[in-house]
Design a protein around this motif. Structure first.
Motif, PDB file in Angstrom:
ATOM      1  N   PHE A 186       0.690  -1.117   0.367  1.00 13.77           N
ATOM      2  CA  PHE A 186      -0.360   0.080   0.543  1.00 13.77           C
ATOM      3  C   PHE A 186       0.775   1.339  -0.219  1.00 13.77           C
ATOM      4  O   PHE A 186       0.599   2.263   0.398  1.00 13.77           O
ATOM      5  CB  PHE A 186      -1.051   0.253   1.440  1.00 13.77           C
ATOM      6  N   SER A 187       2.479   1.088  -0.184  1.00  8.04           N
ATOM      7  CA  SER A 187       3.054   2.123   0.002  1.00  8.04           C
ATOM      8  C   SER A 187       2.894   2.858  -1.524  1.00  8.04           C
ATOM      9  O   SER A 187       3.204   2.156  -2.668  1.00  8.04           O
ATOM     10  CB  SER A 187       4.674   1.894  -0.126  1.00  8.04           C
ATOM     11  N   GLY A 188       3.499   4.590  -1.630  1.00  9.01           N
ATOM     12  CA  GLY A 188       3.834   4.864  -3.166  1.00  9.01           C
ATOM     13  C   GLY A 188       3.033   5.131  -4.050  1.00  9.01           C
ATOM     14  O   GLY A 188       1.988   5.455  -5.046  1.00  9.01           O
ATOM     15  N   ILE A 189       1.662   5.305  -2.887  1.00  7.49           N
ATOM     16  CA  ILE A 189      -0.429   5.930  -3.807  1.00  7.49           C
ATOM     17  C   ILE A 189      -0.116   7.089  -3.945  1.00  7.49           C
ATOM     18  O   ILE A 189       0.551   8.097  -3.007  1.00  7.49           O
ATOM     19  CB  ILE A 189      -1.456   5.158  -3.364  1.00  7.49           C
ATOM     20  N   VAL A 190       0.314   7.970  -4.743  1.00  7.85           N
ATOM     21  CA  VAL A 190      -0.146   9.022  -5.774  1.00  7.85           C
ATOM     22  C   VAL A 190      -1.690   9.869  -5.756  1.00  7.85           C
ATOM     23  O   VAL A 190      -2.065   9.559  -5.845  1.00  7.85           O
ATOM     24  CB  VAL A 190       1.234   9.427  -6.758  1.00  7.85           C
ATOM     25  N   ALA A 191      -1.512  10.670  -4.986  1.00  5.31           N
ATOM     26  CA  ALA A 191      -2.992  11.155  -5.368  1.00  5.31           C
ATOM     27  C   ALA A 191      -3.208  11.657  -6.245  1.00  5.31           C
ATOM     28  O   ALA A 191      -2.474  12.420  -7.335  1.00  5.31           O
ATOM     29  CB  ALA A 191      -3.390  12.396  -4.491  1.00  5.31           C
ATOM     30  N   GLY A 192      -4.736  11.824  -7.198  1.00  4.58           N
ATOM     31  CA  GLY A 192      -4.855  12.359  -7.983  1.00  4.58           C
ATOM     32  C   GLY A 192      -4.550  11.575  -9.794  1.00  4.58           C
ATOM     33  O   GLY A 192      -5.162  12.028 -10.859  1.00  4.58           O
ATOM     34  N   THR A 193      -4.493  10.465  -9.040  1.00 10.56           N
ATOM     35  CA  THR A 193      -4.344   8.882 -10.281  1.00 10.56           C
ATOM     36  C   THR A 193      -6.536   8.433 -10.659  1.00 10.56           C
ATOM     37  O   THR A 193      -6.948   9.088  -9.664  1.00 10.56           O
ATOM     38  CB  THR A 193      -4.523   7.620  -9.074  1.00 10.56           C
ATOM     39  N   GLU A 194      -6.476   8.481 -11.927  1.00  7.23           N
ATOM     40  CA  GLU A 194      -7.832   8.656 -12.311  1.00  7.23           C
ATOM     41  C   GLU A 194      -8.169   6.948 -13.639  1.00  7.23           C
ATOM     42  O   GLU A 194      -7.477   6.821 -14.449  1.00  7.23           O
ATOM     43  CB  GLU A 194      -8.902   9.437 -13.637  1.00  7.23           C
ATOM     44  N   GLY A 195      -9.039   6.166 -13.022  1.00  3.54           N
ATOM     45  CA  GLY A 195      -9.058   4.888 -13.616  1.00  3.54           C
ATOM     46  C   GLY A 195      -7.687   3.617 -13.739  1.00  3.54           C
ATOM     47  O   GLY A 195      -7.579   3.157 -14.814  1.00  3.54           O
ATOM     48  N   TYR A 196      -6.695   4.299 -12.803  1.00 11.38           N
ATOM     49  CA  TYR A 196      -5.318   3.308 -12.559  1.00 11.38           C
ATOM     50  C   TYR A 196      -5.854   2.370 -11.520  1.00 11.38           C
ATOM     51  O   TYR A 196      -5.014   1.158 -11.380  1.00 11.38           O
ATOM     52  CB  TYR A 196      -4.197   4.258 -12.402  1.00 11.38           C
ATOM     53  N   LEU A 197      -6.215   2.982 -10.366  1.00 13.15           N
ATOM     54  CA  LEU A 197      -5.939   1.892  -8.869  1.00 13.15           C
ATOM     55  C   LEU A 197      -7.512   1.275  -9.053  1.00 13.15           C
ATOM     56  O   LEU A 197      -8.552   1.696  -9.279  1.00 13.15           O
ATOM     57  CB  LEU A 197      -6.422   3.134  -8.098  1.00 13.15           C
ATOM     58  N   TYR A 198      -7.090   0.285  -8.665  1.00 13.52           N
ATOM     59  CA  TYR A 198      -8.427  -1.052  -8.604  1.00 13.52           C
ATOM     60  C   TYR A 198      -8.302  -1.419  -7.186  1.00 13.52           C
ATOM     61  O   TYR A 198      -7.087  -2.026  -6.358  1.00 13.52           O
ATOM     62  CB  TYR A 198      -8.359  -1.688  -9.504  1.00 13.52           C
ATOM     63  N   ALA A 199      -9.456  -2.152  -6.435  1.00 10.79           N
ATOM     64  CA  ALA A 199      -9.866  -1.826  -5.232  1.00 10.79           C
ATOM     65  C   ALA A 199     -10.617  -3.879  -5.917  1.00 10.79           C
ATOM     66  O   ALA A 199     -11.411  -4.058  -6.221  1.00 10.79           O
ATOM     67  CB  ALA A 199     -10.960  -1.405  -4.661  1.00 10.79           C
ATOM     68  N   LYS A 200      -9.669  -4.639  -4.942  1.00  7.53           N
ATOM     69  CA  LYS A 200     -10.473  -6.514  -5.025  1.00  7.53           C
ATOM     70  C   LYS A 200     -10.332  -7.209  -3.313  1.00  7.53           C
ATOM     71  O   LYS A 200      -9.555  -6.400  -2.513  1.00  7.53           O
ATOM     72  CB  LYS A 200      -8.965  -6.940  -5.656  1.00  7.53           C
ATOM     73  N   PHE A 201     -11.422  -7.429  -3.483  1.00  5.00           N
ATOM     74  CA  PHE A 201     -11.623  -7.433  -2.734  1.00  5.00           C
ATOM     75  C   PHE A 201     -11.604  -9.544  -1.793  1.00  5.00           C
ATOM     76  O   PHE A 201     -12.834 -10.554  -2.770  1.00  5.00           O
ATOM     77  CB  PHE A 201     -13.046  -7.533  -1.731  1.00  5.00           C
ATOM     78  N   SER A 202     -12.029 -10.151  -0.964  1.00  2.00           N
ATOM     79  CA  SER A 202     -11.739 -11.593  -0.332  1.00  2.00           C
ATOM     80  C   SER A 202     -13.017 -11.346   0.597  1.00  2.00           C
ATOM     81  O   SER A 202     -12.333 -10.606   1.327  1.00  2.00           O
ATOM     82  CB  SER A 202     -10.360 -12.082  -0.148  1.00  2.00           C
ATOM     83  N   PHE A 203     -14.260 -12.048   0.462  1.00  2.00           N
ATOM     84  CA  PHE A 203     -15.184 -11.745   1.274  1.00  2.00           C
ATOM     85  C   PHE A 203     -15.035 -13.292   2.644  1.00  2.00           C
ATOM     86  O   PHE A 203     -15.426 -14.699   1.275  1.00  2.00           O
ATOM     87  CB  PHE A 203     -16.442 -11.716   0.441  1.00  2.00           C
ATOM     88  N   SER A 204     -15.718 -13.136   3.043  1.00  2.00           N
ATOM     89  CA  SER A 204     -15.913 -14.572   4.032  1.00  2.00           C
ATOM     90  C   SER A 204     -17.483 -14.838   3.572  1.00  2.00           C
ATOM     91  O   SER A 204     -17.954 -13.908   3.003  1.00  2.00           O
ATOM     92  CB  SER A 204     -15.341 -14.251   5.965  1.00  2.00           C
ATOM     93  N   LYS A 205     -17.181 -16.219   4.238  1.00  2.00           N
ATOM     94  CA  LYS A 205     -18.851 -16.448   3.475  1.00  2.00           C
ATOM     95  C   LYS A 205     -19.806 -15.710   3.841  1.00  2.00           C
ATOM     96  O   LYS A 205     -21.235 -16.203   3.121  1.00  2.00           O
ATOM     97  CB  LYS A 205     -19.108 -17.610   3.836  1.00  2.00           C
ATOM     98  N   GLU A 206     -20.290 -15.260   5.075  1.00  2.00           N
ATOM     99  CA  GLU A 206     -21.657 -13.992   5.105  1.00  2.00           C
ATOM    100  C   GLU A 206     -21.831 -13.659   4.027  1.00  2.00           C
ATOM    101  O   GLU A 206     -23.052 -13.189   4.241  1.00  2.00           O
ATOM    102  CB  GLU A 206     -21.484 -12.895   6.867  1.00  2.00           C
ATOM    103  N   TRP A 207     -21.040 -13.172   3.265  1.00  2.00           N
ATOM    104  CA  TRP A 207     -21.340 -12.539   2.408  1.00  2.00           C
ATOM    105  C   TRP A 207     -21.833 -12.911   1.305  1.00  2.00           C
ATOM    106  O   TRP A 207     -22.330 -12.714  -0.545  1.00  2.00           O
ATOM    107  CB  TRP A 207     -20.098 -11.329   1.920  1.00  2.00           C
TER     108      TRP A 207
END
Length: 105
Positions: free
Chosen positions: A21-42
């Motif tokens: 999570f280091s080196g993330i620079v403000a002002g990015t657009e369309g480049y950063l994605y979030a990926k999630f791993s969910f427990s079975k409650e989801w």
């Protein structure tokens, strides 16, 4: 494209310890994605990631293998927060927020 990975265990969201999570620079657009791993409650829930900046929520549907683009509105400050919510029938689940620090662009 860069992916920030999160683990969602019940109502708790945490940064994936194997993700950098280091080196993330403000002002990015369309480049950063979030990926999630969910427990079975989801299982079976329609899932939404919320990206928070200065108390304002920017929700994005989670699709395509449990990921979504991080909206540019969240990427214009020194930090933003991430949370998730899910819903199916009469069932709704939400998480806490986790903070992501950004460097100035």
């Amino acid at each position: 494209m860069r992916e920030l990975r999160f683990n969602v265990l019940g109502q708790n969201i945490v940064k994936d310890k194997t993700c950098d999570f280091s080196g993330i620079v403000a002002g990015t657009e369309g480049y950063l994605y979030a990926k999630f791993s969910f427990s079975k409650e989801w299982d079976g829930c329609l899932k939404v990631a919320s990206f928070w900046k200065n108390g304002k929520e920017h929700p994005v549907p989670i699709t395509n293998g449990c990921k979504c683009v991080i909206p540019k509105e969240a990427l214009t400050w020194s930090n933003f927060e991430v949370s998730c919510s899910g819903k199916k029938k009469a069932y709704m689940i939400t998480t806490n927020r986790v903070r992501i620090i950004q460097e100035k662009g």
